[in-house]
Write a protein that holds these residues in place. Structure first.
Motif, PDB file in Angstrom:
ATOM      1  N   THR A 173      32.552  22.785  34.564  1.00  0.00           N
ATOM      2  CA  THR A 173      32.955  22.177  34.550  1.00  0.00           C
ATOM      3  C   THR A 173      32.360  21.651  32.423  1.00  0.00           C
ATOM      4  O   THR A 173      32.969  21.509  31.825  1.00  0.00           O
ATOM      5  CB  THR A 173      32.359  21.069  34.922  1.00  0.00           C
ATOM      6  OG1 THR A 173      33.107  20.541  36.242  1.00  0.00           O
ATOM      7  CG2 THR A 173      32.969  19.821  34.114  1.00  0.00           C
ATOM      8  N   ILE A 174      31.296  22.515  33.366  1.00  0.00           N
ATOM      9  CA  ILE A 174      30.235  22.670  31.824  1.00  0.00           C
ATOM     10  C   ILE A 174      30.881  23.832  30.766  1.00  0.00           C
ATOM     11  O   ILE A 174      31.501  23.445  29.720  1.00  0.00           O
ATOM     12  CB  ILE A 174      29.687  23.397  31.531  1.00  0.00           C
ATOM     13  CG1 ILE A 174      28.034  22.299  32.172  1.00  0.00           C
ATOM     14  CG2 ILE A 174      28.766  24.008  30.562  1.00  0.00           C
ATOM     15  CD1 ILE A 174      26.766  22.827  32.474  1.00  0.00           C
ATOM     16  N   LYS A 175      32.040  24.686  31.146  1.00  0.00           N
ATOM     17  CA  LYS A 175      32.759  25.646  30.734  1.00  0.00           C
ATOM     18  C   LYS A 175      33.974  24.615  29.755  1.00  0.00           C
ATOM     19  O   LYS A 175      34.461  25.376  28.857  1.00  0.00           O
ATOM     20  CB  LYS A 175      32.477  26.740  30.954  1.00  0.00           C
ATOM     21  CG  LYS A 175      31.842  27.782  31.110  1.00  0.00           C
ATOM     22  CD  LYS A 175      32.050  29.120  32.530  1.00  0.00           C
ATOM     23  CE  LYS A 175      30.749  29.604  33.001  1.00  0.00           C
ATOM     24  NZ  LYS A 175      31.166  30.973  33.026  1.00  0.00           N
ATOM     25  N   THR A 176      34.405  24.143  31.057  1.00  0.00           N
ATOM     26  CA  THR A 176      35.906  23.299  30.568  1.00  0.00           C
ATOM     27  C   THR A 176      35.916  22.023  29.863  1.00  0.00           C
ATOM     28  O   THR A 176      36.661  22.537  28.904  1.00  0.00           O
ATOM     29  CB  THR A 176      36.246  22.417  32.400  1.00  0.00           C
ATOM     30  OG1 THR A 176      36.337  23.401  32.968  1.00  0.00           O
ATOM     31  CG2 THR A 176      36.853  21.209  31.965  1.00  0.00           C
ATOM     32  N   ASP A 228      32.163  13.759  40.256  1.00  0.00           N
ATOM     33  CA  ASP A 228      31.738  13.591  41.997  1.00  0.00           C
ATOM     34  C   ASP A 228      30.247  13.260  40.894  1.00  0.00           C
ATOM     35  O   ASP A 228      29.922  13.629  40.013  1.00  0.00           O
ATOM     36  CB  ASP A 228      32.116  14.213  42.920  1.00  0.00           C
ATOM     37  CG  ASP A 228      31.463  15.599  42.786  1.00  0.00           C
ATOM     38  OD1 ASP A 228      30.824  15.978  41.534  1.00  0.00           O
ATOM     39  OD2 ASP A 228      31.582  16.618  43.277  1.00  0.00           O
ATOM     40  N   SER A 229      29.587  13.032  41.990  1.00  0.00           N
ATOM     41  CA  SER A 229      27.873  13.324  41.617  1.00  0.00           C
ATOM     42  C   SER A 229      26.918  13.737  40.545  1.00  0.00           C
ATOM     43  O   SER A 229      26.462  13.965  40.111  1.00  0.00           O
ATOM     44  CB  SER A 229      26.742  12.657  43.130  1.00  0.00           C
ATOM     45  OG  SER A 229      26.856  13.576  44.010  1.00  0.00           O
ATOM     46  N   SER A 230      27.735  15.710  40.815  1.00  0.00           N
ATOM     47  CA  SER A 230      27.556  16.713  40.791  1.00  0.00           C
ATOM     48  C   SER A 230      27.252  16.693  39.277  1.00  0.00           C
ATOM     49  O   SER A 230      26.879  17.836  39.084  1.00  0.00           O
ATOM     50  CB  SER A 230      27.984  17.980  41.481  1.00  0.00           C
ATOM     51  OG  SER A 230      29.206  17.617  41.272  1.00  0.00           O
ATOM     52  N   ILE A 231      28.541  16.002  38.987  1.00  0.00           N
ATOM     53  CA  ILE A 231      28.962  16.059  37.834  1.00  0.00           C
ATOM     54  C   ILE A 231      28.937  14.981  36.469  1.00  0.00           C
ATOM     55  O   ILE A 231      28.932  15.014  34.980  1.00  0.00           O
ATOM     56  CB  ILE A 231      30.558  17.581  37.350  1.00  0.00           C
ATOM     57  CG1 ILE A 231      31.204  16.336  38.170  1.00  0.00           C
ATOM     58  CG2 ILE A 231      30.005  18.583  37.826  1.00  0.00           C
ATOM     59  CD1 ILE A 231      32.667  17.283  37.634  1.00  0.00           C
ATOM     60  N   ILE A 232      29.132  14.025  37.213  1.00  0.00           N
ATOM     61  CA  ILE A 232      28.731  12.874  36.380  1.00  0.00           C
ATOM     62  C   ILE A 232      27.859  12.308  35.286  1.00  0.00           C
ATOM     63  O   ILE A 232      28.321  11.976  34.027  1.00  0.00           O
ATOM     64  CB  ILE A 232      28.765  11.329  37.446  1.00  0.00           C
ATOM     65  CG1 ILE A 232      28.949   9.703  36.826  1.00  0.00           C
ATOM     66  CG2 ILE A 232      27.369  11.757  37.870  1.00  0.00           C
ATOM     67  CD1 ILE A 232      30.441  10.026  36.213  1.00  0.00           C
ATOM     68  N   ASP A 233      26.681  13.201  35.839  1.00  0.00           N
ATOM     69  CA  ASP A 233      26.003  12.805  34.229  1.00  0.00           C
ATOM     70  C   ASP A 233      26.657  14.482  33.057  1.00  0.00           C
ATOM     71  O   ASP A 233      26.455  13.439  31.463  1.00  0.00           O
ATOM     72  CB  ASP A 233      24.906  13.024  34.828  1.00  0.00           C
ATOM     73  CG  ASP A 233      24.817  14.980  34.713  1.00  0.00           C
ATOM     74  OD1 ASP A 233      25.479  15.520  35.516  1.00  0.00           O
ATOM     75  OD2 ASP A 233      24.045  16.689  34.246  1.00  0.00           O
TER      76      ASP A 233
END
Length: 261
Positions: A148-151, A170-175
């Protein structure tokens, strides 16, 4: 508490689902849905991918319409659907995007972040930017945060983020989404997120973000899925004390405003 008039499932894969699912959705109050291109089979050539597009537009729209559901489509090269002659698909894609029932490019993004995936993703973002199309972006189950960071880094600089919904948040990437100015898709699907978990995520973040950025979906596909994911989540939201205006934003207004239903 008042009854909601309408719901939309903002991310499904209609070609994977039986006719009866549309009936079930309609009975539960879902009036609209967005079906997206994906990887229903081995995409060995551009002919297979383009046939997939035709199937969505010619078959699935009829099945949904017979149950009173307004279906719109997002079409594009999913990262798991990149065929050897993918450039042919990209050349023909604008013809499909010009159809009234196609409201976005999608589902596109990264699965493993290979050089090829990055190239195809970037090309489609640039196409969407040129055509002023909305974009539905995939985030994977595996290595989700890293990918997701790369996206997000590829989205930045290739398209206005306001044109983009990043899905399966989800909670793993919401921040990671705090500085992202686009839309956030909350996918409620077995093995991804339960309705209660979705409400917990929204309880913790909804008022820290612009509430107009969130939309609910089921990601109904060949994976374990529930055609009632959105209604069940709406039910949990109401039980938890969310007011009708907030629930309507999540389950209808945000997605329909974004995609122009």
């Amino acid at each position: 508490m008042g009854v909601l008039n309408s719901m939309i499932d903002a991310h499904i894969h209609a070609d994977c689902r039986p006719y009866e699912d549309f009936e079930t959705m309609a009975i539960a109050g879902i009036e609209s849905a967005l079906t997206l291109a994906h990887d229903p089979m081995r995409m060995t050539s551009s002919a297979v991918v383009l046939d997939h597009f035709h199937r969505i537009l010619e078959n699935d729209f009829i099945r949904a319409q017979k149950n009173g559901i307004t279906l719109k489509a997002a079409l594009g090269l999913h990262p798991r659907s990149i065929c050897s002659d993918y450039k042919m698909v990209l050349r023909k894609l604008p013809w499909f995007l010009d159809k009234e029932e196609v409201v976005a490019i999608g589902e596109i993004g990264l699965e493993n972040a290979s050089d090829l995936e990055r190239e195809v993703f970037r090309s489609q973002l640039q196409m969407a930017d040129e055509l002023n199309m909305k974009v539905a972006v995939h985030t994977p189950r595996q290595n989700k945060r890293e990918i997701t960071i790369k996206t997000l880094s590829i989205i930045d600089g290739n398209i206005d983020p306001a044109q983009v919904v990043v899905d399966h948040v989800d909670s793993s990437i919401i921040d990671l989404m705090a500085d992202f100015e686009g839309m956030l898709g909350i996918t409620v699907q077995p093995q991804k997120m339960t309705p209660k978990e979705a409400v917990e995520l929204l309880d913790g973040t909804f008022h820290d973000y612009d509430p107009r950025r969130f939309m609910l979906d089921s990601d109904m596909s060949s994976s374990p899925s529930d055609p009632l994911s959105v209604p069940k989540t709406v039910h949990q939201l109401k039980l938890t004390g969310w007011n009708d205006k907030e629930v309507d934003m999540l389950s209808w207004k945000n997605a329909t405003d974004f995609y122009g239903f």
